[in-house]
Write a protein that holds these residues in place. Structure first.
Motif, short mmCIF file in Angstrom:
data_model
loop_
_atom_site.label_atom_id
_atom_site.label_comp_id
_atom_site.label_asym_id
_atom_site.label_seq_id
_atom_site.Cartn_x
_atom_site.Cartn_y
_atom_site.Cartn_z
N ALA A 33 0.74 -1.19 -0.06
CA ALA A 33 0.09 -0.15 -0.14
C ALA A 33 0.89 1.19 -0.13
O ALA A 33 1.93 1.21 0.52
CB ALA A 33 -0.85 0.00 1.11
N GLY A 35 1.04 5.48 0.17
CA GLY A 35 0.37 6.71 0.94
C GLY A 35 1.31 8.21 0.36
O GLY A 35 2.26 8.08 0.33
N TRP A 36 0.31 8.97 0.55
CA TRP A 36 0.82 10.54 0.55
C TRP A 36 0.67 11.15 1.73
O TRP A 36 -0.28 11.00 2.30
CB TRP A 36 0.23 11.11 -0.53
CG TRP A 36 0.61 10.92 -1.90
CD1 TRP A 36 0.14 9.98 -2.86
CD2 TRP A 36 1.80 11.27 -2.66
NE1 TRP A 36 0.85 9.76 -4.13
CE2 TRP A 36 2.10 10.70 -3.76
CE3 TRP A 36 2.90 12.39 -2.25
CZ2 TRP A 36 2.86 11.07 -4.98
CZ3 TRP A 36 3.92 12.31 -3.29
CH2 TRP A 36 3.95 11.92 -4.35
N PHE A 47 -1.65 13.07 6.95
CA PHE A 47 -1.92 12.04 6.31
C PHE A 47 -2.91 12.80 5.16
O PHE A 47 -3.76 13.68 5.41
CB PHE A 47 -2.70 10.98 7.00
CG PHE A 47 -3.48 10.15 5.95
CD1 PHE A 47 -4.86 10.25 5.60
CD2 PHE A 47 -2.74 8.97 5.17
CE1 PHE A 47 -5.49 9.38 4.84
CE2 PHE A 47 -3.45 8.27 4.30
CZ PHE A 47 -4.89 8.44 4.32
N ALA A 50 -4.00 7.47 0.73
CA ALA A 50 -3.44 6.12 0.72
C ALA A 50 -4.11 5.20 -0.36
O ALA A 50 -5.43 5.18 -0.51
CB ALA A 50 -3.24 5.32 1.93
N THR A 58 -9.17 3.00 -1.59
CA THR A 58 -8.36 4.30 -1.40
C THR A 58 -8.91 4.97 0.28
O THR A 58 -9.91 4.66 0.62
CB THR A 58 -8.48 5.39 -2.50
OG1 THR A 58 -9.96 5.66 -2.50
CG2 THR A 58 -7.79 4.65 -3.72
N CYS A 96 5.82 10.67 0.13
CA CYS A 96 5.31 9.22 0.09
C CYS A 96 5.82 8.13 0.79
O CYS A 96 7.18 8.41 1.20
CB CYS A 96 5.28 8.81 -1.60
SG CYS A 96 6.90 8.46 -2.18
N SER A 98 5.22 3.77 2.22
CA SER A 98 4.67 2.53 1.77
C SER A 98 4.35 1.66 3.24
O SER A 98 5.13 1.96 4.22
CB SER A 98 5.68 1.45 1.10
OG SER A 98 6.89 1.14 1.60
N ASP A 99 3.63 0.81 3.31
CA ASP A 99 3.24 0.11 4.29
C ASP A 99 2.38 -1.08 3.85
O ASP A 99 2.01 -1.33 2.61
CB ASP A 99 2.40 0.72 5.44
CG ASP A 99 2.77 0.21 6.61
OD1 ASP A 99 2.72 -0.90 6.97
OD2 ASP A 99 2.90 0.79 7.85
N PRO A 102 -3.58 0.56 3.67
CA PRO A 102 -3.95 2.17 3.61
C PRO A 102 -4.08 2.48 5.17
O PRO A 102 -3.85 3.36 5.50
CB PRO A 102 -5.04 2.16 2.59
CG PRO A 102 -5.10 1.09 1.77
CD PRO A 102 -4.31 -0.16 2.59
N LEU A 105 -0.96 2.92 6.93
CA LEU A 105 -0.39 4.17 6.61
C LEU A 105 -0.98 5.24 7.46
O LEU A 105 -0.40 6.19 7.86
CB LEU A 105 -0.47 4.38 5.13
CG LEU A 105 0.37 3.59 4.19
CD1 LEU A 105 0.08 3.21 2.64
CD2 LEU A 105 1.61 4.17 4.07
N ARG A 106 -2.22 5.29 7.32
CA ARG A 106 -3.13 6.55 7.93
C ARG A 106 -2.98 6.31 9.41
O ARG A 106 -2.73 7.33 10.18
CB ARG A 106 -4.57 6.25 7.91
CG ARG A 106 -5.42 7.43 8.25
CD ARG A 106 -6.84 7.51 7.93
NE ARG A 106 -7.38 6.03 8.28
CZ ARG A 106 -8.79 6.05 8.06
NH1 ARG A 106 -9.33 6.65 7.37
NH2 ARG A 106 -9.27 4.65 8.39
#
Length: 127
Positions: A33, A35-36, A47, A50, A58, A96, A98-99, A102, A105-106
């Motif tokens: 996943a 994320g931005w 956050f 993602a 998403t 950016c 990754s994980d 989503p 990531l959040r």
């Protein structure tokens, strides 16, 4: 080790658009996943969006919903952030990461080590 590099930032007027790209070297993004995130001047990182590795799920931060769209092209090893209707408050350094999902990531990004972020790109929105 995968190195992430964000690009595509710049100076834009309010109401304008930009598309950011996040590319990876030294490995693949395909099964992660992505994320931005952004860090406005003088503020903490937050956050933005993602996307699952399949691209079919998403998540978005409340402040960007309806204006930003995250997408990915696994063949190009690239993740995108299309930013429309930009506002001055979108001004920030964008990164950016990754994980595995989503949701992680959040919820976990504040715990990421420095070397997990890679190089960011600066976005400035003028009023």
């Amino acid at each position: 080790q995968v190195q992430l590099v964000a690009s595509g930032g710049g100076l834009v007027q309010a109401g304008g658009s930009l598309r950011l790209s996040c590319t990876a070297s030294g490995g693949t993004l395909r099964f992660y996943a992505m994320g931005w995130f952004r860090q406005p001047p003088g503020r903490v990182r937050e956050f933005v969006a993602a996307i699952r590795w399949t691209g079919d799920s998403t998540l978005y931060g409340d402040s960007v919903k309806g204006r930003f769209t995250i997408s990915r092209d696994n063949l190009k090893n690239t993740v995108y952030l299309q930013m429309n209707s930009l506002k001055p408050e979108d001004t920030a350094d964008y990164y950016c990461a990754s994980d595995s999902s989503p949701e992680r990531l959040r919820s976990n990004f504040e715990q990421y080590e420095r070397d997990r972020w890679g190089r960011g790109t600066q976005v400035t929105v003028s009023s």
